[in-house]
Scaffold this motif. Structure first.
Motif, PDB file in Angstrom:
ATOM      1  N   LEU A  38      14.205  25.251   1.297  1.00 15.19           N
ATOM      2  CA  LEU A  38      14.579  24.839   2.649  1.00 15.19           C
ATOM      3  C   LEU A  38      15.777  23.890   2.606  1.00 15.19           C
ATOM      4  CD1 LEU A  38      13.836  24.964   5.667  1.00 15.19           C
ATOM      5  CD2 LEU A  38      12.426  22.934   5.279  1.00 15.19           C
ATOM      6  N   TRP A  39      16.870  24.289   3.250  1.00 14.08           N
ATOM      7  CA  TRP A  39      18.092  23.483   3.334  1.00 14.08           C
ATOM      8  C   TRP A  39      18.259  23.032   4.775  1.00 14.08           C
ATOM      9  CZ3 TRP A  39      21.447  22.441  -0.769  1.00 14.08           C
ATOM     10  CH2 TRP A  39      21.062  23.029  -1.975  1.00 14.08           C
ATOM     11  N   ALA A  40      18.641  21.772   4.983  1.00 11.21           N
ATOM     12  CA  ALA A  40      18.764  21.228   6.332  1.00 11.21           C
ATOM     13  C   ALA A  40      20.062  20.459   6.502  1.00 11.21           C
ATOM     14  CB  ALA A  40      17.579  20.311   6.632  1.00 11.21           C
ATOM     15  N   ALA A  41      20.580  20.502   7.729  1.00 11.53           N
ATOM     16  CA  ALA A  41      21.812  19.794   8.084  1.00 11.53           C
ATOM     17  C   ALA A  41      21.446  18.501   8.800  1.00 11.53           C
ATOM     18  CB  ALA A  41      22.671  20.670   8.989  1.00 11.53           C
ATOM     19  N   TRP A  42      21.918  17.378   8.272  1.00 11.43           N
ATOM     20  CA  TRP A  42      21.639  16.077   8.874  1.00 11.43           C
ATOM     21  C   TRP A  42      22.958  15.344   9.120  1.00 11.43           C
ATOM     22  CZ3 TRP A  42      16.693  13.250   8.906  1.00 11.43           C
ATOM     23  CH2 TRP A  42      15.614  14.086   8.667  1.00 11.43           C
ATOM     24  N   PRO A  43      23.072  14.653  10.256  1.00 12.18           N
ATOM     25  CA  PRO A  43      24.283  13.879  10.515  1.00 12.18           C
ATOM     26  C   PRO A  43      24.364  12.641   9.616  1.00 12.18           C
ATOM     27  CG  PRO A  43      22.780  13.791  12.398  1.00 12.18           C
ATOM     28  CD  PRO A  43      22.145  14.647  11.369  1.00 12.18           C
ATOM     29  N   VAL A  44      25.562  12.356   9.180  1.00 16.96           N
ATOM     30  CA  VAL A  44      25.815  11.225   8.291  1.00 16.96           C
ATOM     31  C   VAL A  44      25.760   9.926   9.091  1.00 16.96           C
ATOM     32  CG1 VAL A  44      27.526  10.137   6.784  1.00 16.96           C
ATOM     33  CG2 VAL A  44      27.215  12.625   6.738  1.00 16.96           C
ATOM     34  N   ALA A  45      24.973   8.973   8.596  1.00 19.47           N
ATOM     35  CA  ALA A  45      24.835   7.669   9.256  1.00 19.47           C
ATOM     36  C   ALA A  45      25.643   6.589   8.541  1.00 19.47           C
ATOM     37  CB  ALA A  45      23.367   7.256   9.308  1.00 19.47           C
TER      38      ALA A  45
END
Length: 116
Positions: A39-46
């Motif tokens: 499972l690969w997921a896209a997360w916004p950079v904080a």
């Protein structure tokens, strides 16, 4: 205890230091959340460090998590917001894929031409 001293050639005076930033706040990183099922997921950079290395990502609820604690693979894909259509880029936040190649395709489809 002994030590060797190595002399490294210095950068010529006046020559600018050129370094491509890896990521910035607002960009998106795609990493492996579960190696068992892929499972690969896209997360916004904080948060990024001074070299543009991603330190933290933001959840849907606004919490920040350390990307190194969540990633189950040594590979992280970084996508720059400035290189993609803004609305389509925002729509890919927190999306998941069963293969990292599918994530690459999703971001390639919304990429802006290089000369724009």
């Amino acid at each position: 205890m002994t030590a060797d001293i190595f002399s490294f050639p210095a950068r010529p005076a006046g020559e600018p230091v050129c370094m491509r930033r890896v990521a910035a706040v607002g960009d998106i990183v795609v990493f492996c959340l579960n190696a068992v099922i892929g499972l690969w997921a896209a997360w916004p950079v904080a948060v990024v460090d001074d070299d543009g290395v991603v330190l933290g990502v933001t959840s849907r609820a606004g919490k920040m998590f350390g990307v190194d604690r969540m990633n189950c693979s040594p590979q992280v894909l970084a996508f720059r917001a400035a290189d993609h259509d803004p609305e389509a880029f925002a729509a890919l936040r927190w999306r998941t894929w069963m293969d990292q190649g599918d994530a690459l395709i999703a971001f390639a489809e919304i990429a802006r031409p290089a000369n724009v």
